[in-house]
Design an enzyme around this catalytic site. Structure first.
Site, PDB file in Angstrom:
ATOM      1  N   GLY A  41       1.124  -0.908   0.040  1.00  0.00           N
ATOM      2  CA  GLY A  41      -0.433   0.157   0.156  1.00  0.00           C
ATOM      3  C   GLY A  41       1.054   1.201  -0.148  1.00  0.00           C
ATOM      4  N   GLY A  79      14.154   3.805  -5.267  1.00  0.00           N
ATOM      5  CA  GLY A  79      12.581   3.350  -4.884  1.00  0.00           C
ATOM      6  C   GLY A  79      12.412   2.708  -6.669  1.00  0.00           C
ATOM      7  N   ASN A 121       1.384  -2.155   4.911  1.00  0.00           N
ATOM      8  CA  ASN A 121       0.517  -1.235   5.175  1.00  0.00           C
ATOM      9  C   ASN A 121      -0.969  -0.866   4.896  1.00  0.00           C
ATOM     10  OD1 ASN A 121      -0.389   2.068   5.714  1.00  0.00           O
ATOM     11  ND2 ASN A 121      -0.085   1.434   3.938  1.00  0.00           N
ATOM     12  N   TYR A 155     -14.257  -5.148   9.470  1.00  0.00           N
ATOM     13  CA  TYR A 155     -12.489  -4.657   8.593  1.00  0.00           C
ATOM     14  C   TYR A 155     -12.057  -4.714  10.680  1.00  0.00           C
ATOM     15  CZ  TYR A 155      -9.724  -0.739   8.345  1.00  0.00           C
ATOM     16  OH  TYR A 155      -8.162   0.040   8.200  1.00  0.00           O
ATOM     17  N   ALA A 203     -12.217  -6.871  12.815  1.00  0.00           N
ATOM     18  CA  ALA A 203     -11.508  -8.352  13.039  1.00  0.00           C
ATOM     19  C   ALA A 203     -11.036  -8.861  12.175  1.00  0.00           C
ATOM     20  CB  ALA A 203     -13.232  -9.127  12.216  1.00  0.00           C
ATOM     21  N   ILE A 214      -6.904   8.927  10.320  1.00  0.00           N
ATOM     22  CA  ILE A 214      -5.720   9.974   9.967  1.00  0.00           C
ATOM     23  C   ILE A 214      -6.706  10.598   8.602  1.00  0.00           C
ATOM     24  CG2 ILE A 214      -3.984   9.557   9.228  1.00  0.00           C
ATOM     25  CD1 ILE A 214      -3.650   8.609  12.123  1.00  0.00           C
ATOM     26  N   THR A 274       2.021  -3.023  20.567  1.00  0.00           N
ATOM     27  CA  THR A 274       0.962  -2.755  19.593  1.00  0.00           C
ATOM     28  C   THR A 274       1.301  -1.566  20.073  1.00  0.00           C
ATOM     29  OG1 THR A 274      -0.493  -5.001  19.110  1.00  0.00           O
ATOM     30  CG2 THR A 274      -1.708  -2.604  19.226  1.00  0.00           C
TER      31      THR A 274
END
Length: 247
Positions: A14, A54, A86, A151, A153, A184, A237
């Protein structure tokens, strides 16, 4: 400070926009070669072209067979030191309005694909005696979120998986952590807000710092966890959420 990642190869899923693009930029600045993976090749290429070392990689994380083929055929994907998982997909709806097809889509992208990538990449990290894995989940995986049952879960699955992986790989010099963004200001959040015009104001009032977070603020936490300085941080976390939850 041991923030130098020269000689390391990072894979950011992502990576074509938002948090992933910010992470790609930061890891490149620290000296890493960055594989910017996205299902939108144009977006991945734009990010890859904007940073030193990159490389853009097109991949649909819903396609398990395609992931397997890419891992087998692309030599760049066999030498990964840092995995930032991500990529994610959400759908906002009441759980009872959801259907099994949408469950499968979210599970495939949000949980199965990260597990599949780890299954392929961890053995190489183990041989080298060094590795960094960071999963990007969501604060709703810890505290729940209205309209995000499926989402939440799938992302909550990353929390348990990361802790197990952290225990299994700690002696091999590999760390595995999760960063949980709160609200965000990203394209994904804005797309949800389009259909819920009053929702953003209500949500922001519930954040102690009274604003949305930025992709850069999340990327800062991820950046640290990818460095040698974070060698004693594993199985954790970390929420980046302006204090909306505190745990």
């Amino acid at each position: 400070m041991q923030m130098n990642l020269s000689g390391k190869v990072a894979l950011v899923t992502g990576g074509g926009a938002g948090i992933g693009a910010e992470v790609s930029q930061r890891l490149s600045t620290l000296g890493a070669s960055v594989l910017v993976l996205d299902r939108d090749l144009g977006a991945a290429q734009a990010v890859a072209d904007s940073i030193p070392r990159g490389t853009a990689i097109e991949m649909d994380l819903q396609d398990s067979a395609g992931i397997t083929a890419a891992l087998r055929e692309n030599p760049l994907l066999r030498e990964i030191d840092i995995l930032v998982s991500n990529a994610g997909l959400t759908r906002v709806e009441r759980f009872t309005d959801s259907d099994l097809d949408s469950w499968d889509t979210l599970w495939q992208i949000n949980l199965r694909a990260p597990m599949q990538l780890c299954h392929a990449l961890v053995p190489t990290m183990t041989k080298r005696g060094w590795g960094r894995i960071v999963f990007v989940a969501t604060d709703s995986a810890r505290a729940g979120g209205g309209g995000e049952g499926v989402y939440s879960a799938t992302k909550a699955g990353l929390l348990g998986f990361s802790k197990t992986l952290a225990r299994e790989t700690a002696r091999d010099g590999i760390t595995c952590n999760v960063v949980c963004p709160g609200l965000i200001d990203t394209a994904m959040l804005q797309s949800v807000a389009v259909d819920n015009p009053n929702m953003m104001d209500r949500l922001i009032r519930g954040i102690p710092v009274r604003r949305l977070g930025s992709a850069g603020e999340v990327a800062s936490a991820i950046e640290f966890l990818c460095t040698p300085d974070a060698s004693y941080v594993t199985g954790q976390t970390i929420s980046v959420n302006g204090g909306i939850t505190m745990m």
